[in-house]
Design an enzyme around this catalytic site. Structure first.
Site, PDB file in Angstrom:
ATOM      1  CG  ASP A   1      -7.477  -5.857  -2.386  1.00 45.81           C
ATOM      2  OD1 ASP A   1      -6.661  -6.545  -1.756  1.00 45.81           O
ATOM      3  OD2 ASP A   1      -7.557  -5.895  -3.626  1.00 45.81           O
TER       4      ASP A   1
ATOM      5  CG  HIS B   1      -8.870  -9.390   0.235  1.00 45.17           C
ATOM      6  ND1 HIS B   1      -8.603  -9.326  -1.109  1.00 45.17           N
ATOM      7  CD2 HIS B   1     -10.213  -9.543   0.333  1.00 45.17           C
ATOM      8  CE1 HIS B   1      -9.733  -9.429  -1.796  1.00 45.17           C
ATOM      9  NE2 HIS B   1     -10.722  -9.548  -0.944  1.00 45.17           N
TER      10      HIS B   1
END
Ligand SMILES: *[C@@H]1O[C@H](CO)[C@@H](O)[C@H](O)[C@H]1NC(C)=O
Ligand SMILES: *[C@@H]1O[C@H](CO)[C@@H](O)[C@H](O)[C@H]1NC(C)=O
Ligand SMILES: *[C@@H]1O[C@H](CO)[C@@H](O)[C@H](O)[C@H]1NC(C)=O
Ligand SMILES: *[C@@H]1O[C@H](CO)[C@@H](O)[C@H](O)[C@H]1NC(C)=O
Ligand SMILES: *[C@@H]1O[C@H](CO)[C@@H](O)[C@H](O)[C@H]1NC(C)=O
Ligand SMILES: *[C@@H]1O[C@H](CO)[C@@H](O)[C@H](O)[C@H]1NC(C)=O
Ligand SMILES: *[C@@H]1O[C@H](CO)[C@@H](O)[C@H](O)[C@H]1NC(C)=O
Ligand SMILES: *[C@@H]1O[C@H](CO)[C@@H](O)[C@H](O)[C@H]1NC(C)=O
Length: 413
Positions: free
Chosen positions: A236, A259
């Protein structure tokens, strides 16, 4: 003549004696720096099969209640399994060192959290002057949680949305984490919440690209947080910045997979967002889904202001520059609202590298609360896939561009 020599000898011995006693005095000084080895409180390595949380708590209690100015808890060079535990303060010493020379292992299965707070594994609460230092390793062994996560297994009966954060600092001031290697947290690796004056430096964070919600570092409700020299590869956001944060500097970070560096998502529950003075600089992103990102929900109110993303290099990043003020869990699933978090004074400066999607710059701002004061400066992005043309896609984004070579900027005045 003889008497003279004896006199000299005595003088010499006297000088030597005072030197020795001075040395002894010096060495008694640090005796007040008390150290507490977890093994002295019953911790057993046993190849990482026996829970040591009780021993760690006893060692913590001794460290935290020490009468010295500075005290140190030591995790020696072995593997220790530790069940979920809260290291609470306030503590008596001004400085508390939590020295991890060995390895901390989380329980292998979510079972160990039965009846306990599932949001955390190792939590430090209300401690000031805390220094968590390595060079050891903190292994969240998150696979058991990933395998039952609702995100990845929506059909699974009893799937979980919340999983433990590996290390939490809650209401801690003037504290730091340094030289620690984090692996495979069940969810967030490091969470800073309700803190002031935190340094995170020289950390290595590693989890699989496909592990759910395993943010590297998440900062929320905190001020004066400095992240520097971090290598993060995870499933993430490498660094995510939540609500009620200000004066945050993120520098010298290598991110990927992951991310990217994100501010948000913010305002989901319609709350009044307050985020300001965020500075992200010297970041290298490789193969990430986003680069520099701000995302807010339409339901939110409040502001995100004075944000700088600069000196960033992208290598095959999907959305290098992205503001999404219409963030929603699913595209189009949220209905249009006339509220929004005001995003202003955001500068993107000196950003280079390659984009793996066409819309290299995407500024999707709210119709009712537009983005203002966006400054795009010295930007040159190239397509990761040869022959593709990069574009900017702006909606309700106001500001100025200067020295943007590619893609063609699309801001409104
Ligand atoms: C915690 O430490 C204090 C001070 O060293 C001591 O008096 C107390 O007994 C300890 N408590 C436990 C549960 O060990
Ligand atoms: C440790 O240092 C503190 C502060 O300098 C002092 O007050 C205290 O008496 C010392 N304790 C011991 C056991 O030497
Ligand atoms: C941290 O600082 C805040 C604000 O200055 C204060 O309210 C809080 O009590 C402090 N926490 C600790 C554990 O000292
Ligand atoms: C942190 O430490 C600095 C310097 O010692 C001090 O001025 C400041 O008040 C401390 N902050 C908090 C929140 O305790
Ligand atoms: C982290 O988890 C992955 C997937 O389960 C595994 O392949 C890898 O070996 C783990 N890393 C460590 C250091 O345990
Ligand atoms: C830009 O936005 C428009 C409107 O939403 C959309 O139709 C178009 O596909 C977007 N372009 C890119 C390159 O994503
Ligand atoms: C902006 O967000 C809205 C709402 O999610 C979406 O419908 C629209 O396509 C987005 N525009 C661009 C240019 O991505
Ligand atoms: C890219 O732009 C050039 C010049 O405008 C055009 O000739 C070319 O067809 C475009 N390529 C693609 C893949 O859209």
């Amino acid at each position: 003549m003889q008497g003279g020599y004896v006199y000299l000898l005595v003088l010499l011995l006297l000088i030597l004696g005072s030197l020795v006693s001075a040395a002894i005095a010096c060495s008694t000084e640090p005796a007040n720096l008390t150290t507490f080895d977890v093994r002295d409180f019953g911790a057993i390595s046993a190849g990482g099969n026996i829970d040591n949380s009780e021993a760690f708590l006893l060692a913590w209690n001794a460290t935290c209640n020490s009468e010295s100015e500075s005290s140190t808890l030591i995790v020696p060079r072995r593997k220790f399994l530790v069940n979920p535990v809260v290291f609470g303060g306030p503590c008596k010493p001004k400085i508390i060192n939590f020295l991890i020379l060995g390895r901390l292992l989380a329980p292998n299965s979510p079972e160990a959290w039965k009846g306990l707070d599932q949001s955390q594994w190792l939590a430090f609460k209300r401690v000031s002057g805390l220094k968590v230092a390595g060079p050891g390793r903190i292994n969240g062994r998150g696979k058991g949680w990933w395998d039952q996560s609702c995100r990845d297994h929506p059909g699974l009966k009893g799937c979980t949305v919340l999983a433990p954060t590996a290390v939490k600092f809650v209401s801690c001031n003037n504290s730091s984490i340094g030289d620690v290697h984090f692996v495979n947290s069940s969810q967030v690796h490091v969470l800073i919440e309700g803190c002031e004056g935190i340094h995170i430096e020289n950390v290595l964070i590693e989890a699989p690209e496909r592990s759910p919600n395993t943010d590297g570092i998440h900062i929320s409700a905190s001020r004066y947080v400095f992240v520097t020299n971090a290598i993060i590869a995870t499933g993430d956001d490498c660094v995510s910045i939540g609500d009620h944060t200000s004066n945050i500097i993120v520098s010298y970070v290598k991110c990927g997979p992951g991310h990217g560096i994100s501010i948000g998502s913010l305002g989901r529950s319609g709350n009044f967002v307050q985020v300001e003075n965020i500075h992200v600089t010297q970041v290298y992103l490789q193969g990430t889904t986003n680069g520099a990102r701000i995302k807010t929900w339409q339901a939110g109110k409040g502001y995100v202001r004075r944000v700088t993303f600069e000196h960033m290099f992208f290598r095959s990043v999907k959305n290098p520059i992205i503001i999404d003020q219409n963030y929603c869990s699913k595209r189009g699933a949220c209905k249009e609202l006339d509220t929004g978090v005001h995003i202003s004074d955001v500068s993107f400066n000196n950003l280079y590298g390659t984009s793996s999607s066409q819309a290299a710059i995407s500024l999707n701002c709210s119709r009712s609360v537009a983005c203002t004061g966006v400054f795009l400066k010295s930007i040159y992005l190239r397509p990761a896939i040869q022959g593709q043309n990069l574009t900017s896609n702006c909606t309700n984004a106001h500001g100025i561009a200067f020295g943007v070579i590619q893609p063609e900027p699309c801001l409104q005045i």
